[in-house]
Design a protein around this motif. Structure first.
Motif, PDB file in Angstrom:
ATOM      1  N   GLU A 130      35.955  37.631  32.053  1.00  0.00           N
ATOM      2  CA  GLU A 130      34.865  38.365  32.683  1.00  0.00           C
ATOM      3  C   GLU A 130      33.519  37.793  32.267  1.00  0.00           C
ATOM      4  O   GLU A 130      33.376  37.222  31.189  1.00  0.00           O
ATOM      5  N   SER A 137      31.735  39.333  37.239  1.00  0.00           N
ATOM      6  CA  SER A 137      32.670  38.354  37.775  1.00  0.00           C
ATOM      7  C   SER A 137      33.901  38.273  36.892  1.00  0.00           C
ATOM      8  O   SER A 137      33.819  38.454  35.679  1.00  0.00           O
ATOM      9  N   CYS A 138      35.011  37.988  37.513  1.00  0.00           N
ATOM     10  CA  CYS A 138      36.270  37.787  36.793  1.00  0.00           C
ATOM     11  C   CYS A 138      36.862  36.478  37.305  1.00  0.00           C
ATOM     12  O   CYS A 138      37.204  36.379  38.491  1.00  0.00           O
ATOM     13  N   ALA A 139      36.948  35.494  36.434  1.00  0.00           N
ATOM     14  CA  ALA A 139      37.490  34.193  36.799  1.00  0.00           C
ATOM     15  C   ALA A 139      38.943  34.107  36.341  1.00  0.00           C
ATOM     16  O   ALA A 139      39.251  34.393  35.179  1.00  0.00           O
ATOM     17  N   SER A 198      42.570  31.871  35.962  1.00  0.00           N
ATOM     18  CA  SER A 198      43.152  30.533  35.881  1.00  0.00           C
ATOM     19  C   SER A 198      44.649  30.669  35.616  1.00  0.00           C
ATOM     20  O   SER A 198      45.093  31.661  35.041  1.00  0.00           O
ATOM     21  N   ARG A 223      37.060  40.127  46.220  1.00  0.00           N
ATOM     22  CA  ARG A 223      37.753  38.976  45.639  1.00  0.00           C
ATOM     23  C   ARG A 223      37.660  37.791  46.585  1.00  0.00           C
ATOM     24  O   ARG A 223      37.524  37.967  47.799  1.00  0.00           O
ATOM     25  N   LYS A 269      38.630  30.837  45.500  1.00  0.00           N
ATOM     26  CA  LYS A 269      37.909  30.493  44.275  1.00  0.00           C
ATOM     27  C   LYS A 269      38.546  31.118  43.037  1.00  0.00           C
ATOM     28  O   LYS A 269      38.083  30.890  41.913  1.00  0.00           O
ATOM     29  N   LYS A 270      39.594  31.907  43.237  1.00  0.00           N
ATOM     30  CA  LYS A 270      40.240  32.617  42.125  1.00  0.00           C
ATOM     31  C   LYS A 270      39.233  33.486  41.372  1.00  0.00           C
ATOM     32  O   LYS A 270      39.179  33.490  40.141  1.00  0.00           O
ATOM     33  N   MET A 271      38.455  34.237  42.126  1.00  0.00           N
ATOM     34  CA  MET A 271      37.410  35.069  41.547  1.00  0.00           C
ATOM     35  C   MET A 271      37.512  36.503  42.072  1.00  0.00           C
ATOM     36  O   MET A 271      37.894  36.729  43.223  1.00  0.00           O
ATOM     37  N   TYR A 284      35.024  40.208  41.884  1.00  0.00           N
ATOM     38  CA  TYR A 284      33.671  40.654  41.581  1.00  0.00           C
ATOM     39  C   TYR A 284      33.603  42.176  41.592  1.00  0.00           C
ATOM     40  O   TYR A 284      34.368  42.844  42.280  1.00  0.00           O
TER      41      TYR A 284
END
Length: 128
Positions: free
Chosen positions: A6, A21-23, A25, A72, A76-78, A80
Motif C-alpha cells: 500500500e 494505492s495497492c500494488a 506482484s 482496480r 497494471k495490477k493496481m 485504489y
C-alpha cells in the motif's frame, strides 16, 4: 501467491481527499477479489470497501458510502481507494487484501477471513 504493497497515506485536514494505492506482484491479479480494510487504535479491523475480480461489483461500508470509491486496474495490477470528504473518524491504518477464492462473478464472501493476503498497511490521519 500475490504480494501487496500500500501507499498514499498521510496527514490531511478534515474535508480533504486522499488516494490510496495497492500494488500487487506475483500471481494473476484478476484471479483475486480485493478489498480495503482499516484499523483504528483500540478498535477491531473493519471492512471499508470490496471489489470483485473484474471491478464490476463493489461493496461499501455505511460509514464511507458516498465518500469513498474503490477501483482496480487489472492491467497494471493496481487497486485504489479514492477518499473524499475525509473525517476524523477515518483515521486508521488502511490495509489492502486479496482473496484467492473469489468467484468469477460477484463478490462472494467478503468477511475478513476470506482474504488470505495482506499488505503492510498505510497510515491515514485526518485532523479536525
Amino acid at each position: 501467491q500475490v504480494q501487496l504493497v500500500e501507499s498514499g497515506g498521510g496527514l490531511v485536514q478534515a474535508g480533504g481527499s486522499l488516494r490510496l494505492s495497492c500494488a500487487a506482484s506475483g500471481g494473476t491479479f484478476s484471479d483475486y477479489g480485493m478489498a480495503w480494510f482499516r484499523q483504528a487504535p483500540g478498535k477491531e479491523r473493519q471492512l471499508v470497501a470490496a471489489l470483485n475480480r473484474w471491478g464490476s461489483s463493489t461493496y461499501y461500508s455505511d460509514s464511507v458510502k458516498g465518500r469513498f470509491t474503490i477501483t482496480r486496474d487489472n492491467t497494471k495490477k493496481m487497486m485504489y481507494l479514492h477518499m473524499n470528504s475525509l473525517e476524523a473518524e477515518d483515521t486508521a491504518v488502511y490495509y489492502c487484501a486479496a482473496d484467492p477464492q473469489a468467484p468469477y462473478y460477484g463478490l462472494g464472501d467478503i468477511s475478513e477471513y476470506a482474504y488470505d493476503y495482506w499488505g503492510q498497511g498505510t497510515q491515514v490521519t485526518v485532523s479536525s
